[in-house]
Design an enzyme around this catalytic site. Structure first.
Site, short mmCIF file in Angstrom:
data_model
loop_
_atom_site.label_atom_id
_atom_site.label_comp_id
_atom_site.label_asym_id
_atom_site.label_seq_id
_atom_site.Cartn_x
_atom_site.Cartn_y
_atom_site.Cartn_z
CE LYS A 1 -3.46 2.89 0.06
NZ LYS A 1 -4.19 3.03 0.97
CE LYS B 1 -2.32 8.17 7.33
NZ LYS B 1 -2.74 6.46 7.34
#
Length: 291
Positions: free
Chosen positions: A168, A236
């Site tokens: 990811k 983030k």
């Protein structure tokens, strides 16, 4: 009927939980803001006022939360209140090392934990066509297949615990880079007076075409940055990428540059916009209208 305790009913988690209801799972949902839980109940799910209530009778616990500390806090509660043997699937995007630590802690307490971050954005969640990259034991992956198949179109077991989060991170690196180049291309053709809609149509049909261009291009032309995936969350994620690359001794010069641009966008107060708002930053740097 399999009972799923679903924690986190936001932009991604809400439609994912609703799709599980549509697939005939018994879903008990909880969100910190009650309004989102109420919205989920209106779509056929059952609501819970706490994490403890949502997971106590669940066969499967699913989480979709913003960041590593959120997942750690919620899974600590899950391990305290769910039944040992419960399958725990974290769909959030968090640090690979945190995913590995939580899986090890869960295993010690009798839980089967998978890290299963997703890609596809809000529309992919709504349409149940997410790409799901799964880390964990192969037998646990197979046990979770009915859940995954109700949520995604591309579901792949990519390796042991933490592997899903690593893949990811790579996904978020590619998406951020593609968004930045798409933003630059749009500002470039606009500066030359080109019909930008026509330009994106032909670019989308060639080697420059991508899912990012297809899903984000039109909104970028319209300067519509309604969040499907917020800048602050991509910021983030890029922090995860750059830290993990440093730990592995991997150099990501373009990724590092895009990470700085996303961080700048957030620092200017645009963290709540869609990550396609990179266009706004490129236009600003070029002295051109960004709105």
């Amino acid at each position: 009927m399999t009972t799923v305790g679903f924690i986190g009913l936001g932009i991604m988690g809400g439609p994912m939980a609703a799709n599980l209801v549509a697939a005939d799972f018994d879903v008990v949902g909880h969100n910190r803001s009650p309004a989102k839980t109420e919205r989920f109940v209106a779509r056929g799910g059952r609501g819970a006022s706490s994490v403890e209530e949502a997971v106590k009778d669940a066969d499967v616990v699913a989480t979709m939360l913003p960041d590593s500390p959120d997942v750690r806090a919620v899974l600590t509660t899950v391990f305290d209140h769910a039944r040992p043997g419960t399958l725990v699937i974290d769909f959030s995007t968090i640090r690979p090392d945190v995913a590995a630590d939580l899986a090890a802690e869960g295993a010690e307490r009798g839980f089967r934990v998978l890290d299963a971050p997703v890609s596809g954005g809000e529309q992919g969640a709504v349409d149940a066509v997410l790409s799901i990259m799964v880390g964990g034991a192969a037998e646990d992956f197979e046990a979770a297949r009915p859940v995954f198949d109700a949520l995604g179109r591309t579901v792949v077991h990519v390796g042991p615990t933490g592997a899903g989060q690593t893949v990811k991170a790579a996904n978020q690196l590619i998406v951020a880079g593609t968004l930045e180049l798409l933003a630059e291309a749009i500002v470039f053709v606009e500066a030359h007076g080109v019909d930008t809609a026509a330009a994106l149509k032909v670019l989308g049909g060639g080697l420059a075409g991508s899912t990012v261009l297809e899903r984000k291009g039109g909104a970028m032309l319209a300067r519509d940055f309604t969040p499907g995936f917020r800048v602050e969350l991509h910021d983030k994620d890029l922090g995860i990428v750059t830290a993990a690359a440093r730990e592995a001794g991997v150099v990501i010069p373009l990724g590092a540059a895009v990470a700085q641009l996303v961080a700048s966008l957030r620092a200017q107060g645009d963290g709540g916009l869609d990550h396609s708002a990179l266009l706004k930053l490129v236009a600003q740097l070029s002295g051109r209208p960004g709105k």
